[in-house]
Enzyme design. Structure first.
Site, mmCIF file in Angstrom:
data_model
loop_
_atom_site.group_PDB
_atom_site.id
_atom_site.type_symbol
_atom_site.label_atom_id
_atom_site.label_comp_id
_atom_site.label_asym_id
_atom_site.label_seq_id
_atom_site.Cartn_x
_atom_site.Cartn_y
_atom_site.Cartn_z
ATOM 1 N N TRP A 52 13.748 -26.311 13.800
ATOM 2 C CA TRP A 52 13.902 -25.493 12.796
ATOM 3 C C TRP A 52 12.632 -25.570 11.791
ATOM 4 O O TRP A 52 11.590 -25.060 12.179
ATOM 5 C CB TRP A 52 15.168 -25.829 11.984
ATOM 6 N N ASP A 53 12.671 -25.952 10.590
ATOM 7 C CA ASP A 53 11.418 -25.942 9.601
ATOM 8 C C ASP A 53 10.145 -26.149 10.485
ATOM 9 O O ASP A 53 10.080 -27.162 11.029
ATOM 10 C CB ASP A 53 11.272 -26.891 8.469
ATOM 11 N N ALA A 121 10.992 -31.517 6.132
ATOM 12 C CA ALA A 121 9.844 -31.013 6.106
ATOM 13 C C ALA A 121 8.813 -31.242 5.267
ATOM 14 O O ALA A 121 8.597 -32.155 4.340
ATOM 15 C CB ALA A 121 10.167 -29.261 5.828
ATOM 16 N N ARG A 200 11.562 -32.896 -1.935
ATOM 17 C CA ARG A 200 11.114 -32.848 -0.805
ATOM 18 C C ARG A 200 10.168 -31.845 -0.421
ATOM 19 O O ARG A 200 9.837 -31.021 -1.280
ATOM 20 C CB ARG A 200 12.358 -32.873 0.264
ATOM 21 N N ASP A 201 9.735 -31.888 1.022
ATOM 22 C CA ASP A 201 8.938 -30.666 1.546
ATOM 23 C C ASP A 201 7.650 -30.419 0.701
ATOM 24 O O ASP A 201 6.931 -29.391 0.162
ATOM 25 C CB ASP A 201 9.701 -29.149 1.155
ATOM 26 N N GLU A 273 13.074 -23.924 -1.762
ATOM 27 C CA GLU A 273 12.611 -24.720 -0.721
ATOM 28 C C GLU A 273 11.255 -24.512 -0.165
ATOM 29 O O GLU A 273 10.934 -23.331 -0.152
ATOM 30 C CB GLU A 273 13.670 -24.666 0.430
HETATM 31 C C1 FRU Z 1 15.217 -26.080 4.836
HETATM 32 C C2 FRU Z 1 15.315 -27.735 4.481
HETATM 33 C C3 FRU Z 1 14.235 -28.441 3.792
HETATM 34 C C4 FRU Z 1 14.330 -29.518 4.476
HETATM 35 C C5 FRU Z 1 15.019 -29.664 5.667
HETATM 36 C C6 FRU Z 1 16.001 -30.732 6.310
HETATM 37 O O1 FRU Z 1 15.629 -25.673 5.930
HETATM 38 O O2 FRU Z 1 16.429 -27.762 3.828
HETATM 39 O O3 FRU Z 1 14.170 -28.229 2.526
HETATM 40 O O4 FRU Z 1 13.260 -30.451 4.244
HETATM 41 O O5 FRU Z 1 15.569 -28.414 5.647
HETATM 42 O O6 FRU Z 1 16.437 -30.450 7.549
#
Ligand code: FRU
Length: 428
Positions: A52-53, A121, A200-201, A273
């Site tokens: 995913w991310d 992420a 986060r991120d 996000e």
């Molecule tokens: C977006 C998210 C990010 C996070 C990750 C966790 O897809 O929510 O903000 O880092 O997925 O899996």
């Protein structure tokens, strides 16, 4: 550029700009903002894991790095036999590389012994001296037996890439806890009044306009009980997403000081996000991903890429396309993509995302939690989606078309004519 609606619904929490309810109430699907339908790829390039991310190794100036001809990316991954809803609980960062921008190879998990119970992420910097830094979110406390949701921003230093015998990314990595919420500009877990808080991120950004070094991140603005934000409406106050930022006074990627958020969405949305910026024509395009279910009551948004533009990184952001909506999924496949990441390529801005749930037809994510494991799996992509092509000018954006799944063009690669271009030529 002025933001005439600034202040409408904005609680004055310290962010220079608020995404207002009035702006967000204009969100609607249009020809320019709906991505083409995504079909599953013919072959899954990385069948062993769900992906995913995803983020690319970039240089200080934001260019996607080309390391001896290789494009490099990092993704959150989980074993592909795990139910999609469980993936966030075990997320591990892996590295992938490609020498043609189309076919990608697995370089394996990046770390042993990263901070957190799992990693969420981030971003990655290929520094001028050839060293690699990885910024990520440490989710949960390592050592705790229960799954916890604490989020800290971590920087890992010490990465090296060796291409003498193929491609290899190796450490030894040192993990540095860089930032935790201060409780004033940025909400701590114990202050959260709604859904799970966010901190986060992390996303590294060196401002081409000023040379200053920043780390953007997803956060929430504290809104204490009894606050008069959102006209005192407690239900709306629980939606308090923000785009946080920290500055490195020296440019050192491991030394950061929290600053006021760039933007917040109090009374509007809980999760902004993976914030990131594309600098173009002297303007700062700030992008975030957000979900249908994180909009405050009374607003209808989508799982989508949203964007804002300002004349300075810390300037007043104006929502793109009046509402902020830049790219969303078609109405009949509303969760087909998520976690968009924009980057410049020649005249265009390209947007990569992952292929999420498809075959949805009017359901919500909660509703599929009751489906059998096999049914949930059947509906989940778990791989990189097609790369979107965007035209970006002033305060408007327009989806021009898409490249294939996992197609991240090499530097200077000429893109094929878009469908719109072909139609235009056909008519000419
Ligand atoms: C977006 C998210 C990010 C996070 C990750 C966790 O897809 O929510 O903000 O880092 O997925 O899996």
């Amino acid at each position: 550029m002025t933001n005439e609606t600034l202040g409408d619904g904005s609680p004055g929490t310290g962010a220079r700009t608020g995404w207002t309810r009035e702006q967000a109430s204009r969100i609607e699907r249009t020809e320019d903002t709906v991505a083409p339908i995504v079909y599953p790829p013919e072959t899954d390039q990385i069948p062993e894991v769900h992906i995913w991310d995803t983020w690319f190794l970039r240089e200080r100036d934001g260019t996607l790095a080309s390391v001896d001809g290789y494009r490099v990316c990092f993704s959150l991954t989980a074993p592909s036999d795990l139910l999609p809803g469980k993936r966030h609980d075990v997320a591990t960062i892996r590295c992938f590389y490609s020498d043609d921008g189309r076919t990608w190879h697995d370089a394996g998990p990046v770390f042993e012994g990263a901070l957190g119970q799992r990693q969420w992420a981030g971003s990655a910097l290929y520094d001028d001296d050839g060293s690699a830094y990885l910024f990520y979110t440490a989710a949960g406390e390592e050592g705790s037996e229960d799954l916890t949701y604490t989020q800290r921003i971590v920087g890992a230093s010490g990465g090296r890439i060796d291409t003498a015998g193929g491609f290899e990314l190796s450490g030894p990595w040192t993990h540095h806890e860089l930032l935790t919420p201060d409780g004033e500009r940025y909400e701590r877990e114990d202050q959260s009044r709604g859904m799970i808080y966010t901190f986060r991120d992390p996303w590294f950004f060196e401002d081409p306009g000023t040379g200053e070094t920043w780390l953007l991140f997803e956060a929430n603005t504290p809104v204490p009980e009894g606050s008069d934000a959102c006209g005192g409406d407690a239900a709306l106050q629980a939606f308090n997403g923000s785009v946080g930022v920290a500055r490195s006074p020296t440019g050192d990627p491991l030394e950061w000081e929290l600053a006021d958020p760039l933007l917040d969405a109090v009374c509007v949305n809980q999760e902004l996000e993976r914030p990131h910026v594309v600098y173009r024509d002297g303007l700062y395009y700030l992008f975030v991903s957000s979900h249908l279910h994180t909009f405050a009551p009374g607003l209808e948004g989508f799982d989508a890429l949203y964007g804002f533009v300002a004349e300075d990184l810390r300037g007043e952001y104006v929502p793109l396309n009046d509402s902020g909506l830049v790219a969303t999924n078609p109405e009949n496949a509303p969760f087909q993509s998520y976690s968009w990441m924009a980057f410049p390529h020649g005249e265009e801005v390209l947007v990569q995302s992952f292929f999420n749930y498809y075959d949805f037809a009017g359901e919500t994510l909660d509703e599929i939690a009751h489906l059998s494991g096999a049914e949930q799996m059947r509906r989940f992509g778990g791989t990189l989606g097609p790369t979107l092509r965007l035209d970006v000018a002033g305060t408007r954006t327009r989806i021009l078309g898409a490249l294939g799944h996992w197609h991240i063009p090499l530097a200077g690669e000429e893109l094929p004519p878009t469908d719109r271009e072909l139609i235009r030529r056909g008519k000419a």
